[in-house]
Scaffold this active site. Structure first.
Site, PDB file in Angstrom:
ATOM      1  N   ASP A  74      -7.311   4.465  -4.992  1.00 43.91           N
ATOM      2  CA  ASP A  74      -7.616   4.594  -3.732  1.00 43.91           C
ATOM      3  C   ASP A  74      -8.057   5.184  -3.587  1.00 43.91           C
ATOM      4  OD1 ASP A  74      -7.529   2.532  -1.036  1.00 43.91           O
ATOM      5  OD2 ASP A  74      -6.737   4.212  -0.275  1.00 43.91           O
ATOM      6  N   LYS A  94       0.627  -1.002  -0.026  1.00 42.55           N
ATOM      7  CA  LYS A  94       0.138   0.180  -0.240  1.00 42.55           C
ATOM      8  C   LYS A  94       0.394   1.344   0.152  1.00 42.55           C
ATOM      9  CE  LYS A  94      -4.408   1.117   0.086  1.00 42.55           C
ATOM     10  NZ  LYS A  94      -5.677   0.364  -0.393  1.00 42.55           N
TER      11      LYS A  94
END
Length: 444
Positions: free
Chosen positions: A166, A126
């Site tokens: 995201d 991430k």
């Protein structure tokens, strides 16, 4: 002290001021207790849990950029490459003022299990930055994205680490980042997913997380003797996940009556008008007050309150820790029978426990919102093949993946005597595959 408790204590001590990361590790390891206890001697000898909760590597870097007035700003960029046991790191880039290392680590840790559950060969990672795209011009967004990618490009690649979008990172941002990667590295490869259709993106990627959430929820309900058709649903959020969850829910015969953004929420007794919601949020990038103003059947409310409406099913699709214990109590009191997470960890630990104790069918995000990353992996496949699949092909594969995820976690929960505990089932099913790969590859 048990091995699980030792590792949880260690994580809290070694990662101070990272509450979201502590919460994610605790939630996962607590539900893996039965599996760990059955293999404690081997796991402890191989320090398996310590290796699992420590990222393989993490990067923190400055991102200088120039605004339209010539002022230089400096943001912080992050990429955490958590686990590559089953494939290249895969996980989104979040652009939001709340981003810090702890949040990126929590998301990367969750991503390991989510990616494993898809059955596709992708590891967990991430990244992101505390940059806020809201209110910035296209040129300012481009300046930030190019500076961000100038540093990030050193650590990623189609077979190493494949970031995606995201919160705050949509098609525009991915495009600027992809262009800069190509310019610096001289490579035209599937290094990012969520790309535009004209340069390697996949059909159905935009819809994937929301659609996948509903395919999963539909299967969970069917296997528990219930039907989504005719159900009333509350959805939080008004971004990509929420919009397409609402659209698919209505296609499956349900009525969705709420949506929310950072300032307030709407209740529409006639059911949310998806096209109007898209126009307000995607075209105008406006507040939900505009939706309520254009639709007589809708009421706008400031602040929180989505979960106060009596519904059959709740789908939290906004952000982490948005559904609190009081909300869970309200949902149960109002007769809700299913909660499926569209966002990452949107339900607090206390709320999750309360919902489970009260017999609510509870689907954890790492399983129910895995449709987005699954379709990102399908985009990687198309890039590797130099082919594009039709919307129907991708959507069909997505539906199969989500149905399989439900059955894999359902089977895992039953195998360890925890039937109906889908949180434990998801963590166990994801964990077993990663641990098998880590063990096979030796101490790395």
């Amino acid at each position: 002290m048990s091995y699980v408790d030792e590792v949880i204590e260690q994580v809290v001590a070694q990662n101070p001021a990272e509450p979201e990361f502590h919460q994610a590790v605790k939630e996962v390891l607590e539900s893996l207790r039965a599996v760990v206890e059955a293999n404690e001697e081997v796991f402890r000898r191989d320090a398996l849990l310590e290796r699992l909760v420590n990222p393989e590597r993490q990067f923190k870097f400055r991102v200088p950029w120039v605004d339209d007035k010539g002022q230089v700003h400096v943001n912080t960029g992050y990429r955490v490459q958590f686990n590559s046991a089953i494939g290249p790191y895969k996980g989104g880039l979040r652009l939001h003022p709340s981003v810090n290392l702890g949040i990126i680590k929590f998301l990367g840790f969750e991503q390991i299990f989510k990616n494993s559950l898809t059955g596709l060969p992708i590891g967990g990672g991430k990244g992101g930055s505390d940059f806020d795209p809201k209110g910035k011009s296209d040129r300012e967004i481009m300046a930030f994205c190019q500076s961000f990618m100038t540093e990030l490009c050193k650590y990623i690649g189609a077979d190493t680490d494949v970031p995606a979008g995201d919160i705050g990172t949509g098609a525009r941002e991915i495009g600027y980042m992809f262009g800069q990667y190509k310019r610096i590295r001289g490579l035209y490869e599937g290094v990012l997913t969520g790309k535009g259709l004209s340069y390697g993106g996949s059909l159905a990627r935009t819809e994937a997380t929301g659609y996948g959430l509903l395919y999963f929820t539909d299967e969970m309900l069917k296997c528990n003797g219930k039907s989504i058709k005719g159900a009333t649903i509350a959805v939080s959020g008004a971004g990509n996940v929420a919009i397409y969850a609402i659209q698919k829910a209505q296609q499956l015969g349900a009525k969705v009556v709420t949506a929310s953004d950072s300032t307030g929420w709407i209740y529409d007794k006639d059911g949310i008008d998806v096209e109007l919601l898209k126009e307000v949020k995607e075209v105008k990038r406006a507040r939900l007050t505009e939706y309520a103003a254009a639709r007589p059947s809708a009421e706008y409310h400031e602040g929180r309150g989505v979960w106060s409406i009596p519904v059959d099913i709740a789908l939290p699709c906004a952000t982490q820790n948005e559904l609190h214990l009081e909300d869970a109590k309200q949902l149960v009191a109002n007769g809700c029978y299913a909660v499926a997470e569209g966002a990452n960890m949107p339900t607090t630990l206390e709320a999750t426990e309360y919902l489970q104790k009260n017999g609510i069918l509870f689907a954890p995000g790492k399983a129910s919102n895995a449709g987005g990353v699954a379709t990102s992996a399908l985009e990687m496949s198309q890039n590797s093949e130099r082919l594009s699949w039709t919307f129907e092909e991708v959507d069909g594969k997505l539906q199969n993946i989500m149905v399989n995820i439900f059955h894999n976690l359902d089977d895992a929960a039953k195998r360890y005597g925890m039937e109906g505990n889908y949180v434990a089932g998801a963590n166990i099913a994801g964990f077993e595959k990663v641990v098998d790969a880590m063990t096979a590859q030796g101490i790395v």
